[in-house]
Write an enzyme that holds these catalytic residues in place. Structure first.
Site, short mmCIF file in Angstrom:
data_model
loop_
_atom_site.label_atom_id
_atom_site.label_comp_id
_atom_site.label_asym_id
_atom_site.label_seq_id
_atom_site.Cartn_x
_atom_site.Cartn_y
_atom_site.Cartn_z
CD GLU A 142 -1.10 0.36 -0.10
OE1 GLU A 142 -0.17 1.12 0.21
OE2 GLU A 142 -2.28 0.53 0.28
CB SER A 192 0.91 -6.48 -0.92
OG SER A 192 0.35 -7.11 -2.05
CD GLU A 213 7.68 2.67 -1.03
OE1 GLU A 213 8.85 2.55 -0.60
OE2 GLU A 213 6.93 3.59 -0.68
NE ARG A 214 3.71 1.35 1.14
CZ ARG A 214 2.83 2.27 1.56
NH1 ARG A 214 1.54 2.08 1.38
NH2 ARG A 214 3.24 3.37 2.16
CG ASN A 215 7.07 -4.72 -4.91
OD1 ASN A 215 6.13 -4.84 -5.67
ND2 ASN A 215 7.86 -3.67 -4.90
#
Length: 412
Positions: A142, A192, A213-215
């Site tokens: 990440e 993140s 992804e993971r925003n």
């Protein structure tokens, strides 16, 4: 507070205030005068820089284990400090990190080699941590995360007390997580990760750009607020929550909480069909969504909420939001894009070419998710610079300059 404008549950950390001034005088990864030597020193300390340029971490993570630390990247001479080919891990309390760039990249390793670096992450033992005005790109895990031990203790209260907590991620540029690079699992372009049971986390004023992804992603039982961020060109997901049942075997599910207010999501060339907030996995989440703007590439509204699970979980809408964290003045979503573009990332008065390109692409709707830093010019290699640190030029309590810093020409 830690510095003027500090926000969140960590806002009043002293960091290294009142401690020794440690001067980084070399771009070598370790040894006398190095950044590694400074962060390993015990006791309260403020790390300042008498050099500017690139510190090559040589496929290593530098681990911060001693508390009461301020890293003042704003003190470096132009072009500032960039770390490449590795990452930073915060495993201590009362840490303030400002105005540095961390760009892990593939570091010359083969695809799927298992070389997985976050640019910056917190781990168990981290609390009262602020990462502010940093540029975090090309991570192979990440770009910026709050990680922890999932189950340390006998109860949910203990799990939360022992997790990373009281964390602020503010005004950062979090971009171009590498997709098909060196991560052992393959595709891993991630913004993140807020790990299971991490709590009192504030994510405010950041630019997320070109992360698949993971925003951000909140995992099981994580709790925090996501405010006034600009999310550009997400791939599969923007905001999402996911408790993974396989990781919770033998434990009762905790209920997470995500408050998302005043965020803006704009689709880009890499964006697939999505909603602003997606819920997956098996655990319930308390959710408050307000004044978030999500549009496709033509400016048409996108759904606010969706799911990628068939489990019987609940996304419980809170009727009223929790109080805003300390220091937050919430902007209406209509003002967020301009505010983030003007302010996000390391040294906004002296942005490097990587940040300037990402910001220009965000403004103009260009760019894409990438697999390697080499697709966009590779690691920066500026000429090293030197300048003596003069304590009288700085407010040593907050590490704010007492006179204007030299500015680079604005974007054209």
């Amino acid at each position: 507070m830690a510095f003027p404008g500090a926000q969140g549950w960590a806002a009043h950390t002293p960091g290294g205030r009142g401690g020794r001034i440690l001067r980084v005088t070399t771009l070598a990864v370790d040894g006398p005068g190095s950044f590694a030597e400074a962060i390993a020193t015990r006791g309260p300390r403020i790390v300042v820089f008498e050099v500017g340029g690139v510190i090559d971490l040589q496929r290593r993570e530098l681990r911060i284990t001693e508390p009461y630390l301020t890293i003042a990247g704003q003190t470096a001479p132009q072009p500032g400090i960039s770390f490449i080919r590795g990452g930073l891990v915060v495993a201590a309390h009362d840490v303030v990190i400002r105005h540095i760039r961390v760009r892990p990249g593939e570091a010359g390793a083969a695809k799927m080699a298992g070389l997985d670096f976050d640019a910056i992450t917190t781990v168990r033992g981290a609390r009262d941590v602020i990462v502010d005005h940093c540029s975090l790109t090309w991570a192979t895990d990440e770009n910026l995360s709050a990680s922890s031990t999932r189950f340390l203790g006998e109860s949910e209260r203990e799990w939360m007390a022992n997790a990373s907590r009281r964390i602020t991620f503010s005004n950062n540029l979090i971009a171009e997580g590498l997709a098909n690079a060196t991560h052992a699992k393959g595709e891993h372009s991630k913004g993140s990760l807020i790990h299971d049971h991490v709590n009192d986390v504030l994510i405010v004023g950041n630019l997320y750009a070109h992360n698949y992804e993971r925003n951000p992603l909140f995992k099981g039982g994580a709790r925090g607020q996501v405010l006034n961020n600009l999310i550009y060109d997400p791939g599969q997901r923007a905001l999402h929550y996911n408790l993974i049942a396989e990781e919770w075997l033998g434990h009762p599910y905790s209920t997470g909480q995500m408050v998302a207010r005043g965020n803006v999501m704009r689709a880009g060339p890499s964006t697939q069909e999505l909603a602003l907030f997606m819920i997956g996995g098996s655990g319930d989440v308390e959710l408050f969504l307000e004044d978030n703007l999500a549009v496709d590439r033509l400016g048409r509204p996108l759904p606010q909420q969706g799911r990628y699970t068939t489990a019987p979980l609940k996304s419980e809408r809170m009727r009223q939001p929790p109080p805003l964290p300390f220091g937050v003045s919430l902007l209406p979503s209509a003002q967020v894009q301009d505010a983030v573009i003007a302010n996000a990332g390391a040294r906004p008065w002296d942005r490097d070419d990587v940040d300037r390109r990402i910001l220009a692409d965000t403004i103009e709707g260009r760019g894409r998710i990438i697999d390697s830093e080499n697709e966009v010019g590779g690691y920066p290699r500026p000429e090293p610079t030197r300048q003596i640190f003069v304590p009288g030029d700085w407010d040593l309590a907050t590490m704010e300059p007492l006179k204007p810093l030299p500015r680079r020409a604005p974007l054209k």
